[in-house]
Design a protein around this motif. Sequence first.
Motif, PDB file in Angstrom:
ATOM      1  N   PHE A 170      -7.800 -14.295 -30.472  1.00 12.80           N
ATOM      2  CA  PHE A 170      -8.768 -15.200 -29.869  1.00 12.80           C
ATOM      3  C   PHE A 170      -9.664 -15.849 -30.917  1.00 12.80           C
ATOM      4  N   VAL A 171      -9.959 -15.131 -31.989  1.00  9.09           N
ATOM      5  CA  VAL A 171     -10.738 -15.713 -33.084  1.00  9.09           C
ATOM      6  C   VAL A 171      -9.955 -16.866 -33.714  1.00  9.09           C
ATOM      7  N   SER A 172      -8.664 -16.641 -33.961  1.00 11.00           N
ATOM      8  CA  SER A 172      -7.807 -17.673 -34.545  1.00 11.00           C
ATOM      9  C   SER A 172      -7.660 -18.856 -33.595  1.00 11.00           C
ATOM     10  N   LEU A 173      -7.489 -18.573 -32.326  1.00  8.65           N
ATOM     11  CA  LEU A 173      -7.369 -19.626 -31.319  1.00  8.65           C
ATOM     12  C   LEU A 173      -8.638 -20.467 -31.284  1.00  8.65           C
ATOM     13  N   ASN A 174      -9.783 -19.823 -31.306  1.00 14.02           N
ATOM     14  CA  ASN A 174     -11.055 -20.544 -31.269  1.00 14.02           C
ATOM     15  C   ASN A 174     -11.233 -21.406 -32.516  1.00 14.02           C
ATOM     16  N   GLU A 175     -10.827 -20.897 -33.691  1.00  9.33           N
ATOM     17  CA  GLU A 175     -10.938 -21.682 -34.922  1.00  9.33           C
ATOM     18  C   GLU A 175     -10.061 -22.931 -34.853  1.00  9.33           C
ATOM     19  N   GLY A 176      -8.860 -22.791 -34.298  1.00  8.87           N
ATOM     20  CA  GLY A 176      -7.974 -23.944 -34.158  1.00  8.87           C
ATOM     21  C   GLY A 176      -8.529 -24.985 -33.205  1.00  8.87           C
ATOM     22  N   ILE A 177      -9.085 -24.520 -32.100  1.00  6.77           N
ATOM     23  CA  ILE A 177      -9.695 -25.442 -31.137  1.00  6.77           C
ATOM     24  C   ILE A 177     -10.884 -26.148 -31.780  1.00  6.77           C
ATOM     25  N   LYS A 178     -11.693 -25.402 -32.519  1.00  8.65           N
ATOM     26  CA  LYS A 178     -12.868 -25.990 -33.159  1.00  8.65           C
ATOM     27  C   LYS A 178     -12.465 -27.071 -34.163  1.00  8.65           C
ATOM     28  N   LYS A 179     -11.427 -26.818 -34.956  1.00  9.97           N
ATOM     29  CA  LYS A 179     -10.961 -27.817 -35.926  1.00  9.97           C
ATOM     30  C   LYS A 179     -10.523 -29.087 -35.212  1.00  9.97           C
ATOM     31  N   ALA A 180      -9.809 -28.937 -34.101  1.00  6.47           N
ATOM     32  CA  ALA A 180      -9.318 -30.101 -33.364  1.00  6.47           C
ATOM     33  C   ALA A 180     -10.474 -30.885 -32.747  1.00  6.47           C
ATOM     34  N   VAL A 181     -11.434 -30.191 -32.190  1.00  2.00           N
ATOM     35  CA  VAL A 181     -12.566 -30.862 -31.545  1.00  2.00           C
ATOM     36  C   VAL A 181     -13.435 -31.572 -32.574  1.00  2.00           C
ATOM     37  N   VAL A 182     -13.736 -30.909 -33.681  1.00  5.84           N
ATOM     38  CA  VAL A 182     -14.566 -31.510 -34.726  1.00  5.84           C
ATOM     39  C   VAL A 182     -13.852 -32.705 -35.354  1.00  5.84           C
ATOM     40  N   ALA A 183     -12.534 -32.635 -35.475  1.00  5.43           N
ATOM     41  CA  ALA A 183     -11.768 -33.752 -36.048  1.00  5.43           C
ATOM     42  C   ALA A 183     -11.906 -35.010 -35.200  1.00  5.43           C
ATOM     43  N   CYS A 184     -12.162 -34.841 -33.928  1.00  2.00           N
ATOM     44  CA  CYS A 184     -12.350 -35.992 -33.034  1.00  2.00           C
ATOM     45  C   CYS A 184     -13.809 -36.428 -32.952  1.00  2.00           C
ATOM     46  N   GLY A 185     -14.685 -35.739 -33.668  1.00  2.00           N
ATOM     47  CA  GLY A 185     -16.088 -36.111 -33.679  1.00  2.00           C
ATOM     48  C   GLY A 185     -16.890 -35.524 -32.528  1.00  2.00           C
ATOM     49  N   ASP A 186     -16.351 -34.538 -31.868  1.00  2.00           N
ATOM     50  CA  ASP A 186     -17.028 -33.908 -30.743  1.00  2.00           C
ATOM     51  C   ASP A 186     -17.539 -32.530 -31.153  1.00  2.00           C
ATOM     52  N   SER A 187     -18.144 -31.805 -30.215  1.00  2.00           N
ATOM     53  CA  SER A 187     -18.661 -30.480 -30.552  1.00  2.00           C
ATOM     54  C   SER A 187     -18.100 -29.431 -29.600  1.00  2.00           C
ATOM     55  N   LEU A 188     -18.095 -28.177 -30.076  1.00  2.00           N
ATOM     56  CA  LEU A 188     -17.531 -27.061 -29.326  1.00  2.00           C
ATOM     57  C   LEU A 188     -18.569 -25.961 -29.187  1.00  2.00           C
ATOM     58  N   VAL A 189     -18.687 -25.440 -27.969  1.00  2.00           N
ATOM     59  CA  VAL A 189     -19.511 -24.272 -27.700  1.00  2.00           C
ATOM     60  C   VAL A 189     -18.548 -23.181 -27.264  1.00  2.00           C
ATOM     61  N   PHE A 190     -18.572 -22.043 -27.958  1.00  2.00           N
ATOM     62  CA  PHE A 190     -17.686 -20.964 -27.537  1.00  2.00           C
ATOM     63  C   PHE A 190     -18.511 -19.804 -27.017  1.00  2.00           C
ATOM     64  N   LEU A 191     -17.972 -19.156 -25.994  1.00  2.00           N
ATOM     65  CA  LEU A 191     -18.663 -18.071 -25.320  1.00  2.00           C
ATOM     66  C   LEU A 191     -17.801 -16.819 -25.348  1.00  2.00           C
ATOM     67  N   ASP A 192     -18.439 -15.683 -25.572  1.00  2.00           N
ATOM     68  CA  ASP A 192     -17.755 -14.393 -25.595  1.00  2.00           C
ATOM     69  C   ASP A 192     -18.100 -13.658 -24.305  1.00  2.00           C
ATOM     70  N   GLY A 193     -17.081 -13.357 -23.510  1.00  2.00           N
ATOM     71  CA  GLY A 193     -17.303 -12.693 -22.234  1.00  2.00           C
ATOM     72  C   GLY A 193     -17.514 -11.197 -22.327  1.00  2.00           C
ATOM     73  N   ASN A 194     -17.226 -10.603 -23.472  1.00  2.00           N
ATOM     74  CA  ASN A 194     -17.355  -9.158 -23.659  1.00  2.00           C
ATOM     75  C   ASN A 194     -16.672  -8.365 -22.550  1.00  2.00           C
ATOM     76  N   HIS A 195     -15.485  -8.796 -22.178  1.00  2.00           N
ATOM     77  CA  HIS A 195     -14.671  -8.139 -21.151  1.00  2.00           C
ATOM     78  C   HIS A 195     -15.365  -8.085 -19.787  1.00  2.00           C
ATOM     79  N   ASP A 196     -16.241  -9.033 -19.498  1.00  2.29           N
ATOM     80  CA  ASP A 196     -16.955  -9.077 -18.233  1.00  2.29           C
ATOM     81  C   ASP A 196     -16.719 -10.436 -17.580  1.00  2.29           C
ATOM     82  N   THR A 197     -15.890 -10.456 -16.529  1.00  4.12           N
ATOM     83  CA  THR A 197     -15.555 -11.727 -15.883  1.00  4.12           C
ATOM     84  C   THR A 197     -16.753 -12.367 -15.206  1.00  4.12           C
ATOM     85  N   LYS A 198     -17.657 -11.576 -14.685  1.00  5.39           N
ATOM     86  CA  LYS A 198     -18.856 -12.143 -14.047  1.00  5.39           C
ATOM     87  C   LYS A 198     -19.730 -12.853 -15.088  1.00  5.39           C
TER      88      LYS A 198
END
Length: 84
Positions: free
Chosen positions: A50-78
């Motif tokens: 998931f860390v690697s996945l998030n880094e890849g998403i961040k690179k793609a979003v930043v390359a388009c000039g946008d921003s990314l907010v990532f959230l960690d659920g800590n195994h809690d769906t609520k």
Amino acid sequence: MKKAFRIQVLVYSMIALFLISCNSSSTKKDKPAGKKIFISSFMTMHDPFFVSLNEGIKKAVVACGDSLVFLDGNHDTKKQEEDV
């Protein structure tokens, strides 16, 4: 091993498609004003996948000039539902 390879291929394919869509041939007036904000929420950020996945998403979003907010659920769906 094959499953991990398939997942990596899928993730990189999704990132490639996202990058291609960012570079589509649209004129300035077709593009909405301002930056877009993308949010990604994962069950845990302790897993290297998931860390690697998030880094890849961040690179793609930043390359388009946008921003990314990532959230960690800590195994809690609520918590994930409330965060988003």
